[in-house]
Design an enzyme around this catalytic site. Structure first.
Site, PDB file in Angstrom:
ATOM      1  N   GLU A  92       0.826  -1.209   0.000  1.00  0.00           N
ATOM      2  CA  GLU A  92       0.000   0.000   0.000  1.00  0.00           C
ATOM      3  C   GLU A  92       0.853   1.249   0.000  1.00  0.00           C
ATOM      4  O   GLU A  92       1.932   1.261   0.590  1.00  0.00           O
ATOM      5  CB  GLU A  92      -0.824   0.046   1.283  1.00  0.00           C
ATOM      6  N   CYS A 112       4.732  -7.888   7.371  1.00  0.00           N
ATOM      7  CA  CYS A 112       5.657  -7.437   8.409  1.00  0.00           C
ATOM      8  C   CYS A 112       5.756  -8.539   9.453  1.00  0.00           C
ATOM      9  O   CYS A 112       4.796  -9.281   9.665  1.00  0.00           O
ATOM     10  CB  CYS A 112       5.107  -6.163   9.053  1.00  0.00           C
ATOM     11  N   CYS A 116       2.978  -6.035  15.754  1.00  0.00           N
ATOM     12  CA  CYS A 116       2.289  -5.040  16.593  1.00  0.00           C
ATOM     13  C   CYS A 116       0.790  -5.348  16.602  1.00  0.00           C
ATOM     14  O   CYS A 116       0.204  -5.629  15.559  1.00  0.00           O
ATOM     15  CB  CYS A 116       2.526  -3.627  16.060  1.00  0.00           C
ATOM     16  N   CYS A 119      -1.900  -3.402  14.353  1.00  0.00           N
ATOM     17  CA  CYS A 119      -1.538  -3.141  12.961  1.00  0.00           C
ATOM     18  C   CYS A 119      -1.996  -4.249  12.020  1.00  0.00           C
ATOM     19  O   CYS A 119      -1.732  -5.434  12.262  1.00  0.00           O
ATOM     20  CB  CYS A 119      -0.021  -2.989  12.873  1.00  0.00           C
ATOM     21  N   GLY A 159       5.382  -2.808   6.730  1.00  0.00           N
ATOM     22  CA  GLY A 159       6.748  -3.287   6.949  1.00  0.00           C
ATOM     23  C   GLY A 159       7.534  -2.496   7.964  1.00  0.00           C
ATOM     24  O   GLY A 159       7.146  -1.405   8.379  1.00  0.00           O
ATOM     25  N   GLU A 160       8.660  -3.095   8.369  1.00  0.00           N
ATOM     26  CA  GLU A 160       9.565  -2.435   9.302  1.00  0.00           C
ATOM     27  C   GLU A 160      10.843  -2.067   8.527  1.00  0.00           C
ATOM     28  O   GLU A 160      11.628  -2.944   8.166  1.00  0.00           O
ATOM     29  CB  GLU A 160       9.877  -3.387  10.477  1.00  0.00           C
ATOM     30  N   SER A 191      10.117   5.579   9.677  1.00  0.00           N
ATOM     31  CA  SER A 191       9.480   5.246  10.951  1.00  0.00           C
ATOM     32  C   SER A 191       9.811   3.809  11.354  1.00  0.00           C
ATOM     33  O   SER A 191       9.625   2.882  10.575  1.00  0.00           O
ATOM     34  CB  SER A 191       7.963   5.416  10.807  1.00  0.00           C
ATOM     35  N   SER A 214       8.035   4.453  16.736  1.00  0.00           N
ATOM     36  CA  SER A 214       6.698   4.087  17.210  1.00  0.00           C
ATOM     37  C   SER A 214       6.828   3.627  18.654  1.00  0.00           C
ATOM     38  O   SER A 214       7.278   2.524  18.919  1.00  0.00           O
ATOM     39  CB  SER A 214       6.124   2.971  16.333  1.00  0.00           C
ATOM     40  N   HIS A 216       4.331   4.339  21.552  1.00  0.00           N
ATOM     41  CA  HIS A 216       3.005   3.849  21.936  1.00  0.00           C
ATOM     42  C   HIS A 216       2.809   3.501  23.405  1.00  0.00           C
ATOM     43  O   HIS A 216       1.721   3.028  23.779  1.00  0.00           O
ATOM     44  CB  HIS A 216       2.599   2.626  21.090  1.00  0.00           C
ATOM     45  N   CYS A 343      -1.990   1.588   8.472  1.00  0.00           N
ATOM     46  CA  CYS A 343      -1.073   0.588   7.960  1.00  0.00           C
ATOM     47  C   CYS A 343      -1.691  -0.776   7.632  1.00  0.00           C
ATOM     48  O   CYS A 343      -2.192  -1.462   8.504  1.00  0.00           O
ATOM     49  CB  CYS A 343      -0.032   0.411   9.048  1.00  0.00           C
TER      50      CYS A 343
HETATM   51  N1  SAH Z   1       7.219  -0.541  11.260  1.00  0.00           N
HETATM   52  C1  SAH Z   1       7.260   0.879  11.247  1.00  0.00           C
HETATM   53  C2  SAH Z   1       6.418   1.528  10.181  1.00  0.00           C
HETATM   54  C3  SAH Z   1       5.025   0.992   9.975  1.00  0.00           C
HETATM   55  S1  SAH Z   1       3.817   1.333  11.228  1.00  0.00           S
HETATM   56  C4  SAH Z   1       6.916   1.426  12.622  1.00  0.00           C
HETATM   57  O1  SAH Z   1       6.583   0.648  13.505  1.00  0.00           O
HETATM   58  O2  SAH Z   1       7.023   2.625  12.833  1.00  0.00           O
HETATM   59  C5  SAH Z   1       3.895   3.051  11.329  1.00  0.00           C
HETATM   60  C6  SAH Z   1       2.789   3.735  12.018  1.00  0.00           C
HETATM   61  O3  SAH Z   1       1.531   3.422  11.410  1.00  0.00           O
HETATM   62  C7  SAH Z   1       2.545   3.417  13.474  1.00  0.00           C
HETATM   63  O4  SAH Z   1       3.442   4.001  14.367  1.00  0.00           O
HETATM   64  C8  SAH Z   1       1.217   4.077  13.620  1.00  0.00           C
HETATM   65  O5  SAH Z   1       1.433   5.435  13.801  1.00  0.00           O
HETATM   66  C9  SAH Z   1       0.532   3.839  12.294  1.00  0.00           C
HETATM   67  N2  SAH Z   1      -0.522   2.828  12.417  1.00  0.00           N
HETATM   68  C10 SAH Z   1      -0.446   1.501  12.178  1.00  0.00           C
HETATM   69  N3  SAH Z   1      -1.610   0.894  12.454  1.00  0.00           N
HETATM   70  C11 SAH Z   1      -2.437   1.863  12.888  1.00  0.00           C
HETATM   71  C12 SAH Z   1      -3.792   1.875  13.336  1.00  0.00           C
HETATM   72  N4  SAH Z   1      -4.519   0.756  13.415  1.00  0.00           N
HETATM   73  N5  SAH Z   1      -4.307   3.071  13.697  1.00  0.00           N
HETATM   74  C13 SAH Z   1      -3.586   4.222  13.613  1.00  0.00           C
HETATM   75  N6  SAH Z   1      -2.311   4.270  13.198  1.00  0.00           N
HETATM   76  C14 SAH Z   1      -1.747   3.102  12.846  1.00  0.00           C
END
Ligand code: SAH
Length: 362
Positions: A92, A112, A116, A119, A159-160, A191, A214, A216, A343
């Site tokens: 995406e 990924c 998390c 996600c 992805g990371e 990120s 990230s 959280h 994401c």
């Molecule tokens: N792996 C990397 C990049 C992908 S996720 C990382 O962890 O930073 C990046 C960001 O996507 C997360 O920090 C969050 O801000 C956002 N994200 C992912 N899932 C989400 C969700 N369900 N609601 C809101 N933001 C989300």
């Protein structure tokens, strides 16, 4: 990992052309076609001889990601693209229209493996990492499709990025190349979920690119309820690496903080977060201001994850508590919640990501 044509640097093109007995200066022309004019086939490269074009078609197959689906927000300011790679894997990217220009959020992996819990990208695990060319390709494909110029990029999609470190670093060098897209490093953010060794390695490279982490959660206990990586990486190790990053680069780190109802959204959580950041990253950057910034994001609920967003009042109190503690904080403008823009949501919903996808999630 396949090495696709868009991943070749100018130097590598010169070496290839030299090897096949072509003039190395042609490299510039080919490179401009690929990285500035976003040619989707060698036939577009009309200043090259027909025989060279035919040879390139055979030896250097060219593939730009294909737009498979587009979803647009009601006001048109956010468009989400599901694009297909050469092996039909889907990733995406999200295009956001800001006052300062167009920003594209790109993916660094298909799926990924960080796990998390909020996600959608991680629901079916990691399929594979993307090449630098496939990351560039997302930008070029969207620019071609929309007939637009993208001025900012965030590597924050599926992805990371630090789990695909070498290719992401190659991507950063190439997107910044004056003979390529020539995007300023100041307009790029990467990120990460916070892998300490890679944060240090990234710091040492002094790329000038902004790093977002990230976070959280304000402590190990809460973080490990939200992110699998917290079981392997303690808050102390993460903060030590962030402090190293901030002091090596003098660049401010953005901390992403998803607000999840009854999990990490209390006033006590906000106070603990403020204390954590000030303790580890306190003090001023040489240019003034703090070395950290917090970005609050109310969670965009993903059906499979069971997390809810806090009330507006809770979000307000959390933000005001941070402000009271002099933490620089913004609430991220939520642009895509109506179009599955968090994401991996669109990718997971199509259920056509790959053979690993659990049909029950379609
Ligand atoms: N792996 C990397 C990049 C992908 S996720 C990382 O962890 O930073 C990046 C960001 O996507 C997360 O920090 C969050 O801000 C956002 N994200 C992912 N899932 C989400 C969700 N369900 N609601 C809101 N933001 C989300």
């Amino acid at each position: 990992m396949s090495f696709d044509t868009l991943s070749l640097t100018m130097k590598e093109w010169k070496a290839y052309l030299d090897r096949i007995g072509e003039k190395p200066y042609r490299a510039k022309s080919i490179y401009h076609w690929l990285h500035q004019k976003h040619a989707a086939s060698y036939d577009e490269m009309t200043d090259l001889s027909l025989s060279l074009r035919e040879r390139l078609k055979k030896e250097m197959p060219l593939y730009l990601p294909k737009v498979d689906q587009v979803q647009r927000s009601e006001d048109g300011s956010v468009s989400k693209f599901l694009v297909r790679l050469s092996d039909d894997k889907a990733v995406e990217c999200v295009l956001m229209d800001y006052r300062f220009g167009l920003s594209l959020c790109i993916s660094s992996q298909a799926g990924c493996r960080m796990g998390c819990r909020f996600c959608a990208s991680t629901l079916a695990g990691l399929e594979r990492s993307l090449t630098a060319g496939e990351m560039l390709g997302q930008i070029y494909t969207v620019e071609r499709y929309e007939n637009c110029h993208i001025s900012h990029v965030v590597v924050m999609g599926c992805g990371e990025p630090f789990d695909n470190f070498t290719q992401v670093m190659r991507f950063l060098t190439m997107i910044n190349d004056p003979d390529g897209h020539n995007m300023s490093v100041r307009n790029i953010t990467v990120s990460t979920c916070g892998l300490p060794d890679k944060i240090r390695e990234f710091a040492d490279l002094k790329t000038g690119v902004t790093m977002a982490v990230s976070l959280h959660a304000p402590n190990d206990q809460t973080r490990s309820r939200i992110m699998k990586v917290a079981k392997a990486v303690s808050m102390k190790d993460l903060m030590d690496a962030c402090a190293y990053y901030a002091h090596t680069t003098n660049d401010r780190i953005t901390f992403e903080y998803l607000l999840i109802k009854n999990l990490n959204d209390s006033k006590a959580d906000a106070l603990e977060l403020a204390h954590l950041l000030e303790k580890n990253l306190g003090g001023q950057s040489p240019s003034g201001g703090k070395l950290y910034h917090v970005n609050l994001i109310p969670v965009n609920p993903v059906k499979e994850c069971g997390f809810d967003r806090p009330s507006e009042n809770t979000i307000r109190v959390f933000k005001e508590t941070l402000e009271m503690c002099r933490v620089p904080v913004t609430r991220r403008r939520e642009m895509g919640s109506g179009i599955d823009a968090a994401c991996g949501q669109l990718r997971a919903k199509t259920g056509r990501t790959d053979r690993h996808t659990n049909p029950s999630k379609e």
